[in-house]
Scaffold this active site. Sequence first.
Site, mmCIF file in Angstrom:
data_model
loop_
_atom_site.group_PDB
_atom_site.id
_atom_site.type_symbol
_atom_site.label_atom_id
_atom_site.label_comp_id
_atom_site.label_asym_id
_atom_site.label_seq_id
_atom_site.Cartn_x
_atom_site.Cartn_y
_atom_site.Cartn_z
ATOM 1 N N ARG A 55 2.819 18.627 17.504
ATOM 2 C CA ARG A 55 4.204 18.198 17.579
ATOM 3 C C ARG A 55 5.115 19.035 18.297
ATOM 4 N NH1 ARG A 55 7.827 18.159 13.589
ATOM 5 N NH2 ARG A 55 6.458 18.532 11.800
ATOM 6 N N ASP A 180 17.264 5.571 33.653
ATOM 7 C CA ASP A 180 15.934 4.730 33.346
ATOM 8 C C ASP A 180 15.326 4.350 34.544
ATOM 9 O OD1 ASP A 180 13.750 3.275 32.662
ATOM 10 O OD2 ASP A 180 14.800 2.639 30.813
ATOM 11 N N LYS A 205 4.400 1.509 31.637
ATOM 12 C CA LYS A 205 4.360 0.793 32.630
ATOM 13 C C LYS A 205 3.579 1.100 33.751
ATOM 14 C CE LYS A 205 6.666 -1.704 29.703
ATOM 15 N NZ LYS A 205 7.502 -0.654 28.760
HETATM 16 N N1 PLP Z 1 12.906 1.246 29.744
HETATM 17 C C1 PLP Z 1 12.541 0.129 30.424
HETATM 18 C C2 PLP Z 1 13.052 -0.399 31.840
HETATM 19 C C3 PLP Z 1 11.444 -1.026 30.049
HETATM 20 O O1 PLP Z 1 11.162 -1.850 30.709
HETATM 21 C C4 PLP Z 1 10.925 -0.496 28.664
HETATM 22 C C5 PLP Z 1 10.036 -1.537 28.152
HETATM 23 O O2 PLP Z 1 9.836 -2.663 28.715
HETATM 24 C C6 PLP Z 1 11.289 0.489 28.043
HETATM 25 C C7 PLP Z 1 12.471 1.431 28.512
HETATM 26 C C8 PLP Z 1 10.763 0.767 26.686
HETATM 27 O O3 PLP Z 1 9.586 1.432 26.891
HETATM 28 P P1 PLP Z 1 8.287 1.528 25.603
HETATM 29 O O4 PLP Z 1 8.064 -0.021 25.621
HETATM 30 O O5 PLP Z 1 7.367 2.254 26.398
HETATM 31 O O6 PLP Z 1 8.922 2.007 24.480
#
Ligand code: PLP
Length: 394
Positions: A55, A180, A205
């Site tokens: 962890r 993000d 993704k």
């Molecule tokens: N940020 C974006 C732009 C996303 O499209 C997603 C999920 O679709 C997330 C964060 C969250 O990611 P996770 O599904 O891996 O928790």
Amino acid sequence: MKPATLAVHAGAAAAVPGEPVLSPLVPATSFHAHPDAIGFSANDLTSAAPHFYARWSNPTAELLEARLAALDGGEAALSFASGMAAVSGLFLHLLQSGDHLVLSEVCYAGVAELAHDILPRYGIAVTAIDSSDLAAVAAAIRPETRLVHIETPANPILRLADIAAIAEIAHARGAALSVDSTMATPVATRPLDLGADFVVHSLTKYACGHGDALGGAVIGRAAAIADLRKFAGIHFGATISPFAAWLILRGLETLPARMALHQANAAAVVAFLNTHPRVARVWWPGSADHPQAELARRQMRNFSGMVAFSAAAGAALSRQIADRVKLFSYAVSLGKTRSLIFYIPTDDLLRSSFHLEGAAAQAYRAATGNGTFRLSIGLEDPEDLIADLAQALA
Ligand code: PLP
């Protein structure tokens, strides 16, 4: 080294005869220790500490983190069990009661819901703004604003935010900027080079690319990531599994090559959608008529495979498409080898996720109508994808 080389080699151990060429998957949860090398508490953790408990750190996640940091041009990275674990870990690490967060009003629904429904429970105030509007970003910042968090391109209408300009605005007012960059990936945009303090990715993704592992990451300066590891990594415990880290490392090796193909396939699908009589509006950062086409060209080296479109009677059309598609999967998520399509009704998104009202809600509804179809264009042949969409839309 260039991204295509970093994606394959960054962080790998030096060649030793007899050792595997491919970095091994290490599932161990604890590592041989010595009283002089490490203390029992996370508070005693130093960057020089050897692996101790999985962890805290483990060799497979460590290699993933080194590769992600190299690709995004950051000093260090911390991996998480999912993208949401990365976002929530970063928010709860940086923000405390009395602090204020400025957020892109259009962003991944889970992040919007975390900010609107959960952060206020901990005394953290949130203001959501249109982050394509620099004046709105500046106006939202207060003396107690600690963090500006933007998503670019943003779910689901691929709205962009000017990272360099927002970094300047945030820093002038004493706030940090996190971006993000899940949809852009480091192949398209490196937010840290543009002045951001943190980059966040859902590795689930494009980074993984095959739809078979959940993961997330935050990348930034070494001292900030070391603090994040002690607080959000170790104590919240949303550690990535070594197997997921290993699958994502394998996915990253082909990320630059895949992004080039995703972009080319998206361009072909967009050209088809633009002429289709049932399609009202198409969004793709690579289109000349994207509302921020100039920013897209300045900030993105690749326009990715994410496309959105609106259509009259979208709800009925979504049922027809879900029943008819043969190559596209009617499913959520994005960034995989296979193409996906999913319908997002505007009212649901505004009410349950974005919490938009008044003029902001009207503007979003004016742009999207009753809803948007979100397409993640995969790596199939574009002619086959277009034929599948044509019969599904007919
Ligand atoms: N940020 C974006 C732009 C996303 O499209 C997603 C999920 O679709 C997330 C964060 C969250 O990611 P996770 O599904 O891996 O928790």
